[in-house]
Design a protein around this motif. Structure first.
Motif, mmCIF file in Angstrom:
data_model
loop_
_atom_site.group_PDB
_atom_site.id
_atom_site.type_symbol
_atom_site.label_atom_id
_atom_site.label_comp_id
_atom_site.label_asym_id
_atom_site.label_seq_id
_atom_site.Cartn_x
_atom_site.Cartn_y
_atom_site.Cartn_z
ATOM 1 N N GLU A 187 -10.720 -4.649 -5.314
ATOM 2 C CA GLU A 187 -10.238 -4.425 -6.514
ATOM 3 C C GLU A 187 -11.417 -3.989 -7.610
ATOM 4 O O GLU A 187 -11.337 -3.199 -8.240
ATOM 5 C CB GLU A 187 -9.229 -5.287 -7.261
ATOM 6 N N MET A 233 -3.086 5.624 -11.963
ATOM 7 C CA MET A 233 -3.072 4.392 -11.971
ATOM 8 C C MET A 233 -1.979 4.021 -10.989
ATOM 9 O O MET A 233 -2.427 3.003 -10.128
ATOM 10 C CB MET A 233 -2.905 3.735 -13.117
ATOM 11 N N GLU A 234 -1.038 4.426 -10.589
ATOM 12 C CA GLU A 234 -0.060 4.210 -9.604
ATOM 13 C C GLU A 234 -0.683 4.540 -8.250
ATOM 14 O O GLU A 234 -0.664 3.477 -7.347
ATOM 15 C CB GLU A 234 1.173 5.072 -9.597
ATOM 16 N N ASN A 243 -3.295 1.324 -7.913
ATOM 17 C CA ASN A 243 -2.607 -0.014 -7.601
ATOM 18 C C ASN A 243 -1.962 0.040 -6.292
ATOM 19 O O ASN A 243 -1.847 -1.025 -5.636
ATOM 20 C CB ASN A 243 -1.349 -0.170 -8.773
ATOM 21 N N GLN A 244 -1.313 1.155 -5.821
ATOM 22 C CA GLN A 244 -0.575 0.978 -4.536
ATOM 23 C C GLN A 244 -1.712 1.006 -3.358
ATOM 24 O O GLN A 244 -1.654 0.159 -2.504
ATOM 25 C CB GLN A 244 0.157 2.393 -4.194
ATOM 26 N N ASN A 303 -4.583 -0.488 -3.697
ATOM 27 C CA ASN A 303 -5.168 -1.836 -3.869
ATOM 28 C C ASN A 303 -4.267 -2.963 -3.164
ATOM 29 O O ASN A 303 -4.487 -3.838 -2.393
ATOM 30 C CB ASN A 303 -5.311 -2.536 -5.335
ATOM 31 N N ASP A 304 -2.879 -2.766 -3.621
ATOM 32 C CA ASP A 304 -1.914 -3.692 -2.867
ATOM 33 C C ASP A 304 -1.964 -3.715 -1.343
ATOM 34 O O ASP A 304 -1.670 -4.505 -0.660
ATOM 35 C CB ASP A 304 -0.294 -3.271 -3.298
#
Length: 616
Positions: free
Chosen positions: A97, A113-114, A117-118, A120-121
């Motif tokens: 991250e 950003m979506e 975030n996806q 990184n998850d």
């Protein structure tokens, strides 16, 4: 010349699993950033075994320690990563991250950003699963090492050969090789739909055994594709499943049903519980789909959803599982159902005509496959999560004393010492690594290039789909290839040799049979066989044996030239020269996996060109 005994210790042998799993993720991300040109590789500053990258803010730099640059834009970072500010202050980057946050403004595109975030998850999930697998591997290694010591055997591969037939040995090594995952997928172990117990119970890297339910689907609700020798599907099933078939038939009869009006449908237990019961509730209620049939024990392969029954000689069973894994939801589309047996038929005929290219190639034929298809709606897409492919194991029915090794296992650490499996084969051979690799490269290149150049058939010979047959002396003898549902072919070449392949056609689905430009077929070969397989082995051996030049790529180029010259009499001169130029001199194109992931797979066809390593 390097000798087989002069090895570096395997860098995967870390006692701190948390540190290694995170470092593994960072290594993959750094590799993708530069290979996919998401960062401007021309800005890299090289100093000994460290590289620096000036950030676009003009005042900060990234420092990558213990970093080696190999051909084909391959940058391998195994050390710490630091962010240096303008005043010289350094902060260590310890998470993916943090790294993504730092380089965000330097990427060659702007992800949402979506998407970030996806990504990184999914990386976080992959790291978690990696830690679990390495913890399990510690105990598994100890168990095997103890057995080897009891037998006074110092070679793992010889121990496998002595205690297992070719089928069981191949299964063990396939699961053993499942630890590392795809070499440059940043989300190599991502399975966000599974909990920890699911991961352990269902995954090959845990040596899992998975019990399938053999359900039943009404035959008038099925599209079935099969190879020509499968005349009567029920008769064929009774022959290839001699023990399970009568139990399945008896189960249906006890339900007051006629087995001839149904076809068996193996169901993965996770898929059955979490997807089938919910999404096919109507079909179950209407009596179209029955789910409580007899059970069959299987060993999952490293692909997770291709299962090998533990009973002798039974075929592979490839299934859909509604889980997001690595880069996509693992459905089994109608295209794979239609094309697998069709391409298997073509390849089978070619191998008979060519005598297996002097015995160097055999394939796991997809003899039969089917998917749910409602006779009124006629929507192929409805069956992508209710389908099955049966893949035979005839290449293992040989008398020679050989070991079938899935290529990914070559890169995986031995159970009893911190060296990879490939080092044993080189030691057993008595060859130096260069000569061993020369033989290996030829064994792979000759059949792959012959199938492509003469017949227009692209074999997806990457680390997961390819097994190599090794003799007792550790030398490669032949290759075995599997998974043809998404295989690409160039129709003009096939037609010229007297073969016709019917393409699958459906709105929005890319055809795998190409009539005009051969480029998509060539790229398929380059991506799977050259980038993901032979180039990976070249840099891995270079690193393992401390080879200080580009010798392995020179050997690869020489063997490629040799194969082109051997095939030249059978090819049109202009075509021969065109393809030789592409493989020897043009960039090698491969999929941009990290970019696709950050863009949430809005486009599955993004590629990047790697500098041709044969020119290094």
């Amino acid at each position: 010349m390097e000798q087989p005994g002069k090895l570096s210790t395997n860098k995967n042998n870390h006692t701190n699993l948390f540190d290694y799993s995170m470092r593994n993720a960072l290594t993959r991300i750094v590799r993708c950033l530069f290979a996919e040109k998401l960062l401007d590789v021309t800005q890299v500053i090289i100093s000994n075994n460290q590289i620096s990258y000036p950030l676009s803010d003009g005042i900060s730099k990234l420092h990558f320690e213990k970093t080696t640059i190999y051909p084909a834009n391959t940058i391998i970072n195994r050390g710490d990563i630091f962010l240096e500010s303008s005043n010289g202050h350094k902060v260590q980057i310890q998470t993916h991250e943090h790294l993504i946050d730092i380089i965000l403004n330097d990427l060659d595109f702007r992800p949402t950003m979506e998407g970030i975030n996806q990504f990184n998850d999914d990386v976080a999930n992959s790291i978690h699963n990696d830690r679990m697998a390495r913890k399990h591997r510690k105990n598994w290694r100890a168990t095997i090492a103890k057995k080897m010591a009891k037998d006074d055997e110092r070679f793992f591969t010889k121990w496998v050969m002595a205690h297992h037939d070719i089928r069981d040995g191949a299964t063990l090594l396939d699961q053993w090789g499942a630890l590392e995952g795809h070499p440059y997928y940043p989300t190599w172990k991502s399975r966000p739909g599974l909990n920890e117990q699911d991961i352990e119970d269902l995954s090959a890297e845990f040596g899992a055994r998975v019990t399938l339910r053999i359900g039943a689907l009404r035959a008038d609700m099925i599209y079935c594709e099969k190879m020509p020798h499968v005349k009567d599907i029920h008769q064929w099933l009774s022959e290839v499943f001699p023990d399970t078939w009568p139990i399945w038939c008896e189960w249906l009869k006890n339900e007051g049903l006629e087995p001839g009006m149904w076809l068996p449908l193996p169901l993965h237990p996770w898929h059955l519980k979490h997807w089938i019961h919910k999404n096919f509730a109507k079909e179950i209620k209407d009596g179209i789909l029955l789910t409580d049939g007899p059970m069959l024990e299987t060993a999952p392969s490293m692909s997770f959803r291709t299962m090998l029954p533990t009973s002798s000689k039974l075929p592979f069973i490839k299934l859909p599982v509604a889980i997001w894994m690595t880069s996509e939801m693992r459905s089994l589309q109608a295209k794979s159902i239609h094309m697998g047996p069709r391409i298997s038929t073509i390849i089978d005929a070619i191998l008979k005509a060519e005598n297996g290219f002097d015995g160097m190639l055999d394939c796991f034929r997809e003899e039969a496959a089917w998917h749910f298809l409602h006779p009124e709606r006629k929507n192929d897409a409805e069956g992508e999560f209710l389908s099955v492919v049966f893949r035979n194991t005839s290449p293992w029915q040989i008398e020679s004393n050989t070991l079938a090794v899935t290529v990914a296992a070559l890169f995986t650490e031995l159970p009893h010492r911190p060296l990879p499996v490939v080092s044993e084969f080189i030691e057993l051979s008595g060859q130096d690594p260069s000569n061993w690799f020369r033989n290996y490269a030829y064994i792979v290149l000759k059949p792959v290039l012959a199938m492509y150049l003469i017949y227009g058939v692209a074999l997806e010979a990457h680390q997961q789909n390819t097994q190599i047959l090794f003799d007792e002396k550790g030398m490669a003898q032949a290759m075995l290839i599997r998974d043809f549902g998404d295989g690409r072919t160039w129709a003009p070449a096939l037609r010229k040799q007297g073969y016709e392949l019917k393409p699958y056609s459906w709105p929005g689905i890319l055809s795998t049979v190409f009539e005009d430009d051969i480029e998509p077929v060539r790229t398929f070969v380059v991506d799977a066989c050259f980038v993901s397989h032979l180039h990976e082995l070249a840099w891995f051996l270079t690193d393992l044996y401390h080879i200080t030049d580009n010798r392995m790529w020179n050997i690869l180029g020489e063997e490629l030239e040799r194969v082109f010259n051997e095939l030249r009499p059978r090819l049109d001169e202009q075509f021969w020269d065109q393809e030789r130029q592409h493989f020897m001199h043009h960039p090698w194109f491969t999929r941009s996996l990290m970019k696709m992931h950050l863009q949430q797979y809005t486009d599955y066809r993004i590629q990047h060109g790697l500098n041709n390593p044969l020119l290094a």
